[in-house]
Design a protein around this motif. Structure first.
Motif, PDB file in Angstrom:
ATOM      1  N   ALA A  84       0.665  -1.227   0.063  1.00  0.00           N
ATOM      2  CA  ALA A  84      -0.121  -0.009   0.018  1.00  0.00           C
ATOM      3  C   ALA A  84       0.810   1.135  -0.068  1.00  0.00           C
ATOM      4  N   LEU A  85       1.887   1.265   0.708  1.00  0.00           N
ATOM      5  CA  LEU A  85       2.802   2.439   0.505  1.00  0.00           C
ATOM      6  C   LEU A  85       3.465   2.836  -0.647  1.00  0.00           C
ATOM      7  N   LEU A  86       3.741   1.683  -1.356  1.00  0.00           N
ATOM      8  CA  LEU A  86       4.313   1.780  -2.686  1.00  0.00           C
ATOM      9  C   LEU A  86       3.390   2.301  -3.753  1.00  0.00           C
ATOM     10  N   THR A  87       2.139   2.295  -3.487  1.00  0.00           N
ATOM     11  CA  THR A  87       1.116   2.914  -4.269  1.00  0.00           C
ATOM     12  C   THR A  87       1.280   4.512  -4.137  1.00  0.00           C
ATOM     13  N   GLY A  88       1.489   5.242  -3.124  1.00  0.00           N
ATOM     14  CA  GLY A  88       1.774   6.427  -3.370  1.00  0.00           C
ATOM     15  C   GLY A  88       0.339   7.028  -2.759  1.00  0.00           C
ATOM     16  N   PRO A  89      -0.330   7.632  -3.607  1.00  0.00           N
ATOM     17  CA  PRO A  89      -1.660   8.195  -3.389  1.00  0.00           C
ATOM     18  C   PRO A  89      -2.633   7.191  -2.992  1.00  0.00           C
ATOM     19  N   GLY A  90      -2.518   6.012  -3.727  1.00  0.00           N
ATOM     20  CA  GLY A  90      -3.342   4.926  -3.681  1.00  0.00           C
ATOM     21  C   GLY A  90      -3.449   4.221  -2.375  1.00  0.00           C
ATOM     22  N   LEU A  91      -2.702   4.731  -1.403  1.00  0.00           N
ATOM     23  CA  LEU A  91      -2.647   4.254  -0.153  1.00  0.00           C
ATOM     24  C   LEU A  91      -3.964   4.329   0.727  1.00  0.00           C
ATOM     25  N   VAL A  92      -4.417   5.386   0.264  1.00  0.00           N
ATOM     26  CA  VAL A  92      -5.617   5.936   0.968  1.00  0.00           C
ATOM     27  C   VAL A  92      -6.837   4.750   0.655  1.00  0.00           C
ATOM     28  N   LEU A  93      -7.009   4.458  -0.660  1.00  0.00           N
ATOM     29  CA  LEU A  93      -7.923   3.443  -0.805  1.00  0.00           C
ATOM     30  C   LEU A  93      -7.642   2.069  -0.637  1.00  0.00           C
ATOM     31  N   LEU A  94      -6.272   1.671  -0.903  1.00  0.00           N
ATOM     32  CA  LEU A  94      -5.828   0.330  -0.697  1.00  0.00           C
ATOM     33  C   LEU A  94      -5.576  -0.374   0.470  1.00  0.00           C
ATOM     34  N   LEU A  95      -5.165   0.554   1.620  1.00  0.00           N
ATOM     35  CA  LEU A  95      -4.807   0.134   3.025  1.00  0.00           C
ATOM     36  C   LEU A  95      -5.940  -0.351   3.426  1.00  0.00           C
ATOM     37  N   PRO A  96      -7.296   0.484   3.685  1.00  0.00           N
ATOM     38  CA  PRO A  96      -8.489  -0.126   4.150  1.00  0.00           C
ATOM     39  C   PRO A  96      -8.827  -1.271   3.513  1.00  0.00           C
ATOM     40  N   LEU A  97      -9.022  -1.480   2.355  1.00  0.00           N
ATOM     41  CA  LEU A  97      -9.308  -2.641   1.641  1.00  0.00           C
ATOM     42  C   LEU A  97      -8.214  -3.885   1.959  1.00  0.00           C
ATOM     43  N   LEU A  98      -7.236  -3.790   1.973  1.00  0.00           N
ATOM     44  CA  LEU A  98      -6.253  -4.829   2.492  1.00  0.00           C
ATOM     45  C   LEU A  98      -6.481  -5.128   4.096  1.00  0.00           C
ATOM     46  N   TYR A  99      -6.611  -4.145   4.738  1.00  0.00           N
ATOM     47  CA  TYR A  99      -6.780  -4.147   6.328  1.00  0.00           C
ATOM     48  C   TYR A  99      -8.252  -5.274   6.246  1.00  0.00           C
ATOM     49  N   PHE A 100      -9.362  -5.008   5.876  1.00  0.00           N
ATOM     50  CA  PHE A 100     -10.323  -5.846   5.885  1.00  0.00           C
ATOM     51  C   PHE A 100     -10.370  -7.137   5.145  1.00  0.00           C
ATOM     52  N   ARG A 101      -9.380  -7.041   4.113  1.00  0.00           N
ATOM     53  CA  ARG A 101      -8.967  -8.513   3.501  1.00  0.00           C
ATOM     54  C   ARG A 101      -8.279  -9.271   4.344  1.00  0.00           C
ATOM     55  N   PHE A 102      -7.135  -8.638   5.238  1.00  0.00           N
ATOM     56  CA  PHE A 102      -6.452  -9.782   6.040  1.00  0.00           C
ATOM     57  C   PHE A 102      -7.285  -9.928   7.351  1.00  0.00           C
ATOM     58  N   HIS A 103      -8.121  -9.213   7.853  1.00  0.00           N
ATOM     59  CA  HIS A 103      -8.607  -9.614   9.259  1.00  0.00           C
ATOM     60  C   HIS A 103      -9.899 -10.268   8.943  1.00  0.00           C
ATOM     61  N   SER A 104     -10.497 -10.411   7.765  1.00  0.00           N
ATOM     62  CA  SER A 104     -11.608 -11.453   7.397  1.00  0.00           C
ATOM     63  C   SER A 104     -11.236 -12.632   6.828  1.00  0.00           C
ATOM     64  N   MET A 105      -9.988 -12.893   6.812  1.00  0.00           N
ATOM     65  CA  MET A 105      -9.230 -14.032   6.028  1.00  0.00           C
ATOM     66  C   MET A 105      -9.154 -15.118   6.927  1.00  0.00           C
ATOM     67  N   ARG A 106     -10.160 -16.314   6.582  1.00  0.00           N
ATOM     68  CA  ARG A 106     -10.147 -17.660   7.537  1.00  0.00           C
ATOM     69  C   ARG A 106     -10.339 -18.772   6.515  1.00  0.00           C
ATOM     70  N   TYR A 107      -9.410 -19.627   7.039  1.00  0.00           N
ATOM     71  CA  TYR A 107      -9.294 -21.095   6.164  1.00  0.00           C
ATOM     72  C   TYR A 107      -9.126 -22.067   6.935  1.00  0.00           C
ATOM     73  N   ARG A 108      -9.305 -23.408   6.393  1.00  0.00           N
ATOM     74  CA  ARG A 108      -9.010 -24.635   7.112  1.00  0.00           C
ATOM     75  C   ARG A 108      -8.226 -25.582   6.017  1.00  0.00           C
ATOM     76  N   PHE A 109      -7.370 -26.419   6.769  1.00  0.00           N
ATOM     77  CA  PHE A 109      -6.673 -27.313   5.664  1.00  0.00           C
ATOM     78  C   PHE A 109      -7.260 -28.633   6.079  1.00  0.00           C
TER      79      PHE A 109
END
Length: 89
Positions: A46-71
């Motif tokens: 997200a930091l490497l996207t520059g101004p895209g940080l504002v949109l990308l960081l919240p998207l990635l935050y919710f993706r990470f915290h909602s990610m659940r899986y089972r092997f």
């Protein structure tokens, strides 16, 4: 001119993963959440996207915290996300 015989082999069965009972180590079978280092990777991206940080960081935050899986012996299964939950018809 000689005729060349080409042998056709059905590769569909050899490309299928083979499920073996008990093939997953217990240390992997208990994993249900991603490692914290994935969040670090998301922040760096997200930091490497520059101004895209504002949109990308919240998207990635919710993706990470909602990610659940089972092997299991059949593979990896997503947990709890409505688009992955099997629906009965």
């Amino acid at each position: 001119m000689t005729d060349t015989v080409v042998e056709h082999r059905d590769m569909s069965t050899s490309l299928q993963p083979r499920a073996r009972a008990g093939a997953i180590p217990p240390a992997i079978a208990v994993i249900e959440r991603p490692h914290r280092k994935l969040w670090t990777l998301y922040v760096l991206r997200a930091l490497l996207t520059g101004p895209g940080l504002v949109l990308l960081l919240p998207l990635l935050y919710f993706r990470f915290h909602s990610m659940r899986y089972r092997f299991d012996a059949e593979g990896v299964h997503a947990l709890g996300h409505p688009s992955f939950v099997a629906r009965s018809t």
